[in-house]
Scaffold this motif. Structure first.
Motif, PDB file in Angstrom:
ATOM      1  N   GLU A 285       6.689  36.846  27.510  1.00 32.91           N
ATOM      2  CA  GLU A 285       5.296  37.020  27.781  1.00 32.91           C
ATOM      3  C   GLU A 285       4.932  35.837  28.659  1.00 32.91           C
ATOM      4  O   GLU A 285       4.176  35.907  29.713  1.00 32.91           O
ATOM      5  CB  GLU A 285       4.509  37.099  26.581  1.00 32.91           C
ATOM      6  CG  GLU A 285       3.219  37.433  26.885  1.00 32.91           C
ATOM      7  CD  GLU A 285       2.207  37.879  25.791  1.00 32.91           C
ATOM      8  OE1 GLU A 285       2.511  38.887  25.110  1.00 32.91           O
ATOM      9  OE2 GLU A 285       1.550  36.728  25.027  1.00 32.91           O
ATOM     10  N   GLU A 286       5.234  34.731  28.309  1.00 32.89           N
ATOM     11  CA  GLU A 286       4.971  33.658  29.248  1.00 32.89           C
ATOM     12  C   GLU A 286       5.865  32.457  28.959  1.00 32.89           C
ATOM     13  O   GLU A 286       6.608  32.460  27.907  1.00 32.89           O
ATOM     14  CB  GLU A 286       3.333  32.962  29.011  1.00 32.89           C
ATOM     15  CG  GLU A 286       3.110  32.459  27.589  1.00 32.89           C
ATOM     16  CD  GLU A 286       1.786  31.921  27.648  1.00 32.89           C
ATOM     17  OE1 GLU A 286       1.117  32.223  26.612  1.00 32.89           O
ATOM     18  OE2 GLU A 286       1.461  31.062  28.329  1.00 32.89           O
TER      19      GLU A 286
ATOM     20  N   ARG B 168       5.424  28.583  28.471  1.00 33.46           N
ATOM     21  CA  ARG B 168       4.368  27.411  28.266  1.00 33.46           C
ATOM     22  C   ARG B 168       5.190  26.177  28.902  1.00 33.46           C
ATOM     23  O   ARG B 168       4.614  25.352  29.457  1.00 33.46           O
ATOM     24  CB  ARG B 168       3.972  27.187  27.013  1.00 33.46           C
ATOM     25  CG  ARG B 168       3.045  28.659  26.693  1.00 33.46           C
ATOM     26  CD  ARG B 168       2.326  28.380  25.387  1.00 33.46           C
ATOM     27  NE  ARG B 168       1.528  29.630  25.060  1.00 33.46           N
ATOM     28  CZ  ARG B 168       1.190  29.974  23.774  1.00 33.46           C
ATOM     29  NH1 ARG B 168       1.021  28.817  22.798  1.00 33.46           N
ATOM     30  NH2 ARG B 168       0.428  30.778  23.510  1.00 33.46           N
TER      31      ARG B 168
ATOM     32  N   PRO C 290       8.616  35.173  33.048  1.00 27.86           N
ATOM     33  CA  PRO C 290       7.881  35.917  32.448  1.00 27.86           C
ATOM     34  C   PRO C 290       8.169  37.530  33.185  1.00 27.86           C
ATOM     35  O   PRO C 290       8.533  37.754  34.024  1.00 27.86           O
ATOM     36  CB  PRO C 290       6.353  35.883  32.926  1.00 27.86           C
ATOM     37  CG  PRO C 290       6.689  34.148  33.115  1.00 27.86           C
ATOM     38  CD  PRO C 290       8.121  34.138  33.601  1.00 27.86           C
TER      39      PRO C 290
ATOM     40  N   ASN D  77       4.675  27.631  32.960  1.00 30.65           N
ATOM     41  CA  ASN D  77       3.289  28.373  33.089  1.00 30.65           C
ATOM     42  C   ASN D  77       2.304  27.321  32.697  1.00 30.65           C
ATOM     43  O   ASN D  77       2.198  27.101  31.252  1.00 30.65           O
ATOM     44  CB  ASN D  77       3.632  29.624  31.940  1.00 30.65           C
ATOM     45  CG  ASN D  77       2.489  30.160  31.776  1.00 30.65           C
ATOM     46  OD1 ASN D  77       1.678  30.281  32.653  1.00 30.65           O
ATOM     47  ND2 ASN D  77       2.422  30.812  30.803  1.00 30.65           N
TER      48      ASN D  77
ATOM     49  N   GLN E  47      -4.529  26.855  33.735  1.00 31.21           N
ATOM     50  CA  GLN E  47      -4.999  27.920  33.283  1.00 31.21           C
ATOM     51  C   GLN E  47      -6.324  27.480  32.634  1.00 31.21           C
ATOM     52  O   GLN E  47      -7.533  28.049  32.609  1.00 31.21           O
ATOM     53  CB  GLN E  47      -4.279  28.653  32.108  1.00 31.21           C
ATOM     54  CG  GLN E  47      -3.051  29.365  32.906  1.00 31.21           C
ATOM     55  CD  GLN E  47      -2.132  29.841  31.731  1.00 31.21           C
ATOM     56  OE1 GLN E  47      -2.510  29.825  30.433  1.00 31.21           O
ATOM     57  NE2 GLN E  47      -0.705  30.053  31.990  1.00 31.21           N
TER      58      GLN E  47
END
Lengths: 636, 268
Positions: B17-18, B20, B29, B175, B180
Motif C-alpha cells: 500500500e505504501e 513509509r 507501492p 513515501n 504528506q
C-alpha cells in the motif's frame, strides 16, 4: 570581535550574586592565545601571593581557546584554574567532552567565578542569560545524578554540565570538575575550590556561531590535517584503545608503575590491558566534540561481581591506577574503581596514589591494620581499594587521613612514611615510572602544577632517532628514553608544545603526541581562524611566555630549584631486575635540571627566571615585581 | 447443522500500500502477490521480500477463513508492516472477490536502472557512532560558513549514561510522511536528488512535518524546519565522520561516500 573568539568574559560573584560581562581584551588574546594562557594571566593578576586555596577569596577561571567550536579534531577542551588547595601553588586542570564548546557557543571565552554563595547554587548560562539557581536539592548528589537532574530540570538534552561530586562537597582536596559524567578536570583540586564556593555545577547552552576569518583557507588546512591524522601510524591503535594502550606498552618497556612504583613490570598487566578491554568489554568507540580520533570507548561489563557496570572511559591513568599501581589484576575491578572516582568526583591519579601509598606502608610494617580501620591492605585486595575510595569520598576514618593528598597523609602518619609519598610539589605522579623515562622524569620535576606528565609529555625520547636528537636538541641521547643528556632542551620544547595545545584548547594526543600541529601549523591555523598576521616564532613565544608566567607565579609563592625534585626512590633506587629493558635505571635529575634551566634562560642555581628572560617575553612587569620581592637578582 | 460442511476459503491478494520508510529490494507501492489455497503466485517479473513474507505468513491461513466470532481482531486486521523498522513497507491483505481471476495490471514498462533502484540517501549506523557531532559542525560550516550546531540539519541525540549516540538526519523516506503531512504544501522532492525540499517562504512553521517524521529527524532553527538537501548529492557531513556511522548510498551496496577510516571495533 576577532574571529575565533567569542569576544566576552563573564564574571560571576557568588557572594553578591552580581554578574558582569566584559569584552575580551584584544591584547590578552594576542599575547596568550586562549585557554590555559588566559587563565594563567588572570591567576597571576588576580590571586594575591600566599592566598590559601581554601579561602573564599580564591577565584576559579574557566577558559576555552580559539579553535574550540570549530571542527578541528579535539578542540573541545576547557581549562579550569585557581590557587590549588591541594598543592598550595598554581592549580590548573583541563578536560574534553562537550562543555568547552558549549561555553564558547554561549558566547564566552572565559568565565570567572568569585566569592562564595551563601547556599548551594548552580549556574545556568544560556547565551546572554546567566542565572544563579538554587542547588540545595543537588547537594549530596554524585556527579552523575547531578548532571541527570539538571538536564531534566532545564528540559534540554543539549545542555552541557560541569559538576562537582560528593568528594568535593566533603572537602577532599583532590576533587575535580567533571563534565559529561566522565570528562575530568581532576588535577590540583579544582572541584574542591568549586564546592567551597557552594557552586555545585555549571550548566551551559548556547547558539552563538563561532567564526573563522578565512573560510577556504581553514577548510584547506583541515584537509591537510585530516590526511595527517588518518594516515598516522598510531591511528588504528588510538581509535581502538586510546591511551589504555599504554598499559601494555609501558609494561613491555618495564616502566609501568607496579605496586606503588616498586617495580616496572606488572605480572597481571595483560589481564587489564587496553587490548583486553577492547576485546572483551568495549561496546563502541567514543569521541569528544568534533574529533575524528574516537579514542574513548564505552564499555559494559556483563559477568561477575561488577556485572551491569557501564560507562565511558577510562584513560590509562585510571586503568593503571586501579590495576598495576595497587596490584589488582582484575579488569572489571579496576574499571569499578575508576567509575567510583568519576561518580564521586575524585582525581584517579591521586586517589590511586594515596591507596597504593597506604598499601606500601602496610607492606613495610609502617602502618598497622588497626590504623587503617581494620582494612587488609594487602596488594591487590579489591575490596580494600573500593572501600578506601568510599571512605576518602566521605572523609571517614582512615579515608580522612588520605583525603588531603599523599603529602599531607605522610605528614599525618609520620614514622618515615614521607619516604614513600610520591609527589612533586604536593601533586602525585601518574603511572609511568620516571626511571625508565628520563625526559618524563624531568618533566615531572619541573611541571608548573606539580608532579605531572601533561605539562610536557616529551614523547620524543621514544623515537630512537639519534640524528634528530642531535639536530633538534643538541645531543643524540635526547632520542633515547634511558639516557639523560639533551633532555633539558627536549622538555623545554615539549612544555611549550603542550602549552600550545592547552592554549588552543585542543587535545594533546593530536597536537603533541601524534605531532599533527607544530608551531608553524599552529601559526597557519591562527592566521586562517583569526586573520592575524602571526608567524611560527610569535606562537612559540606565546607558549614560552605562558610557561614563564607560570614559573613567575610559583616563584612568587616561594618555589625555587629545591622544589624541582623527585621522590628519592626515583633518583636513588634502581628499577629492579624484573623491570626488563628499564632494569637498573635511576633518574640523573641534577644534570638534567642544569641543562633545563640553561635551555630556559633561567638562573641555574635558583631555578628562577632571569629578569632579561622575562623582559624578552614581554613579562617586564612581573620581572620587576619579583625583583622588588628580592627573588630576582640579575640586572635589568 | 451439517457438521461436514466445508469451510469457505478465500483467496487473498497482498498489495504494497505504501512505503513509509525505504525498501532496498525494492518493494514499490502497487506490487502484489496472490495466495490461492496453498499456493503463492507472484506476477511475472516481480518479486516479494522474504522478510516481509516471513512476517506475514501466519496471517494468511487465518485471513483465508471466515471468522464469525465477535470481538475477534482478525476480521478487521487488513494491514501488516514489514519487520524492518527503517523500511515500514505497509502491506494490505485483501480478499479476492469471487470471479476476479485476473490480478491488477502489472506495469510492463521498461524501467531504467535509476528508477529501479532507490535514490541514494543517508545511511546511519548508530552502533558505531562515536557521538562526536562533527557532522553537525560540517553541516553548518559548509551551509552557512559558520560553526553553529543549531544551524545543522543533522543532529546527534546523545544518552551519555547508556552510551547511545543517534545521528538524526533525514532518511529520505520513499513515501515521505513529512511531505504528506505538510498542510501548507511547503515540501516536495528535489527532481534530481529526490531529497525532501522545503520552500521556506511557504512554510508556516507548524511542525506537522516533525510530528510525522518517524525518525525524529526534523530539526528547527528559529521556528522553521531544516531539511537535509544531501548537499546536492555529495553530503559534506560524511567527510568528517570517522567511524562510518554516516554513509551515503543504498543499503546493501558499497557506499557512494563514507565508511570507517580505521579498523575500529564495530565497524567494517
Amino acid at each position: 570581535m576577532t574571529c575565533g573568539y567569542a569576544g566576552k568574559v563573564a564574571r560571576v560573584n557568588l557572594t553578591t550574586g552580581k554578574v558582569t560581562v566584559e569584552p575580551l581584551e584584544q591584547q590578552l588574546a594576542r599575547n596568550y592565545l586562549g585557554g590555559r594562557g588566559f587563565n594563567m594571566r588572570r591567576l597571576y593578576d588576580e590571586i594575591p601571593p600566599n592566598l590559601d586555596g581554601l579561602s573564599p577569596e580564591n577565584k576559579l577561571f574557566f577558559s576555552v581557546g580559539p579553535l574550540v567550536g570549530t571542527f578541528f579534531p579535539g578542540a573541545a577542551r576547557f581549562n579550569v584554574s585557581a590557587k590549588s588547595p591541594q598543592t598550595g601553588i598554581l592549580g590548573d586542570s583541563n578536560a574534553g567532552g562537550f562543555f568547552g564548546p558549549e561555553l564558547k557557543f554561549a558566547g564566552y571565552d572565559q568565565l570567572i567565578i568569585e566569592g562564595k554563595a551563601p547556599k548551594p547554587v548552580y549556574l545556568f548560562i544560556c547565551n546572554d542569560r546567566i542565572e544563579i539557581r538554587d542547588a540545595q536539592h543537588l547537594w549530596g548528589q554524585d556527579v552523575w545524578a547531578t548532571q541527570s537532574a539538571i538536564l531534566q530540570e532545564l528540559r534540554d538534552a543539549r545542555v552541557q554540565v560541569a559538576a562537582v561530586g560528593t568528594a568535593a562537597e566533603n572537602g577532599v582536596r583532590f576533587a575535580g570538575v567533571f563534565a559529561n559524567l566522565v570528562r575530568a578536570a581532576a588535577r590540583t583540586g579544582m572541584g574542591t575550590v568549586m564546592a567551597l564556593k557552594n557552586l555545585k555545577a555549571i550548566a551551559v547552552r548556547g547558539n552563538q556561531p563561532v567564526r573563522v576569518a578565512d573560510h577556504a583557507g581553514f577548510a584547506g588546512l583541515m584537509r591537510e590535517i585530516d590526511r595527517a591524522i588518518y594516515e598516522h601510524r598510531e591511528y588504528p591503535a588510538r581509535a581502538l584503545m586510546g591511551t589504555t594502550k599504554l598499559v601494555h606498552a609501558l609494561n613491555e618497556a618495564g616502566c609501568l608503575a607496579t605496586r606503588h612504583f616498586q617495580t616496572g613490570r606488572f605480572e597481571g598487566a595483560e589481564a587489564v590491558s587496553g587490548e583486553v578491554l577492547a576485546e572483551t568489554v568495549k561496546v563502541k568507540s567514543k569521541s569528544c566534540f568534533g574529533c575524528t580520533i574516537p579514542c574513548s570507548r564505552f564499555f559494559q561489563i556483563s559477568r561477575g561481581p561488577f556485572a551491569g557496570l557501564k560507562s565511558e572511559g577510562p584513560e590509562f591513568e585510571g586503568l593503571a591506577g586501579f590495576s598495576s599501581r595497587v596490584g589488582v589484576a582484575d579488569l572489571a575491578a579496576a574499571l569499578k574503581g575508576v567509575d567510583l572516582c568519576n561518580r564521586y568526583g575524585l582525581d584517579v591519579i591521586t586517589t590511586s596514589e594515596v591507596i597504593s601509598f597506604a598499601m606500601e606502608l602496610y607492606q613495610r610494617g609502617i602502618l598497622s591494620r588497626a590504623e587503617a580501620d581494620g582494612l587488609d591492605l594487602t596488594w591487590g585486595n579489591v575490596d580494600t581499594v573500593l572501600t578506601l575510595i568510599e571512605k576518602i569520598n566521605r572523609r571517614e576514618g582512615f579515608g580522612d587521613v588520605l583525603a588531603d593528598g599523599v603529602k599531607a597523609a605522610a605528614q599525618k602518619i609520620g614514622r618515615g612514611s614521607e619516604e614513600y609519598a610520591f609527589h612533586v610539589k604536593g601533586l602525585e605522579l601518574f603511572q609511568a615510572d620516571p626511571r625508565g623515562l628520563k625526559a618524563y622524569a624531568l618533566g615531572y620535576a619541573v611541571a608548573s602544577r606539580g608532579g605531572d606528565h601533561l605539562r610536557s609529555e616529551p614523547s620524543f625520547e621514544f623515537s630512537g632517532d639519534a640524528a634528530a636528537g642531535q639536530r633538534m636538541y643538541g645531543h643524540p641521547d635526547a632520542a633515547f628514553r634511558l639516557k639523560y643528556k639533551g633532555k633539558g632542551r627536549v622538555v623545554k620544547h615539549y612544555e611549550e608544545w603542550s602549552a600550545l595545545a592547552d592554549c588552543l584548547e585542543a587535545c594533546k594526543n593530536t597536537i603533541v603526541n601524534m605531532e599533527i600541529v607544530d608551531f608553524a601549523m599552529a601559526a597557519k591555523l591562527m592566521r586562517t581562524v583569526t586573520g592575524w598576521d602571526i608567524d611560527r616564532e610569535e606562537v612559540q613565544a606565546i607558549c614560552e611566555r605562558v610557561v614563564n608566567l607560570e614559573r613567575a607565579f610559583n616563584t612568587r609563592e616561594g618555589l625555587t630549584r629545591k622544589d624541582d625534585t623527585l621522590p628519592r626512590r626515583f633518583t636513588d633506587e634502581p628499577l629492579p631486575q624484573d623491570a626488563g629493558p628499564s632494569a637498573g635505571s635511576v633518574v640523573e635529575l641534577q644534570p638534567m635540571l642544569d641543562e633545563y634551566y640553561q635551555a630556559r634562560g633561567w638562573d641555574t642555581a635558583t631555578g628562577i627566571p632571569t629578569f632579561s628572560k622575562l623582559r624578552e617575553l614581554g613579562l617586564e612587569k612581573e620581572a620587576r615585581e619579583l625583583k622588588e620581592r628580592g627573588l630576582i637578582h640579575d640586572e635589568a | 447443522m451439517n457438521l461436514r460442511s466445508v469451510a469457505k476459503v478465500f483467496d487473498l491478494r497482498v498489495v504494497v500500500e505504501e512505503v513509509r520508510g525505504f525498501c532496498d529490494l525494492p518493494m514499490r507501492p502497487g506490487d502484489y502477490f496472490e495466495v490461492k489455497g496453498g499456493r503463492i503466485t507472484i506476477p511475472q517479473g516481480k518479486h516479494i521480500c522474504m522478510w516481509a513474507l516471513a512476517a506475514m505468513l501466519p496471517m494468511f491461513p487465518a485471513k483465508q477463513r471466515k471468522i464469525d466470532e465477535e470481538n475477534d481482531w482478525l476480521p478487521s486486521t487488513r494491514h501488516m508492516c514489514c519487520p524492518d523498522p527503517n523500511g515500514m513497507v505497509i502491506y494490505r491483505i485483501e480478499r479476492i472477490p469471487a470471479g476476479d481471476n485476473r490480478g491488477p495490471k502489472v506495469s510492463t514498462k521498461e524501467v531504467d536502472d535509476r528508477e529501479n533502484k532507490p535514490f541514494p540517501r543517508m545511511l546511519v549506523d548508530e552502533k558505531v557512532c562515536s557521538g562526536c557531532r562533527s557532522c553537525e559542525l560540517a553541516c553548518s560550516f559548509y551551509k552557512t560558513g559558520l560553526f553553529s550546531v543549531d544551524e545543522a540539519s543533522i543532529r546527534v541525540a546523545k544518552d551519555e549514561v547508556n552510551g547511545m549516540d543517534r545521528p538524526l538526519v533525514c532518511r529520505q523516506c520513499g513515501n515521505a510522511r513529512c511531505v504528506q503531512a505538510c498542510p501548507a504544501g511547503a515540501l516536495d522532492r528535489h527532481p534530481e536528488t529526490h531529497a525532501v525540499r522545503l520552500y521556506a517562504e511557504v512554510c508556516t512553521g507548524c511542525g506537522a512535518c516533525a510530528e510525522a517524521c518517524p525518525f525524529g529527524s526534523v530539526h528547527f532553527r528559529e521556528g522553521k524546519p531544516l531539511f537535509c538537501d544531501l548537499c546536492g548529492g555529495d553530503p559534506r557531513c560524511i567527510e568528517r565522520c570517522a567511524t562510518g556511522a554516516l554513509r551515503y548510498g543504498r543499503a546493501g551496496e558499497p557506499p557512494l561516500k563514507g565508511g570507517p577510516r580505521a579498523a575500529i571495533k564495530g565497524g567494517r
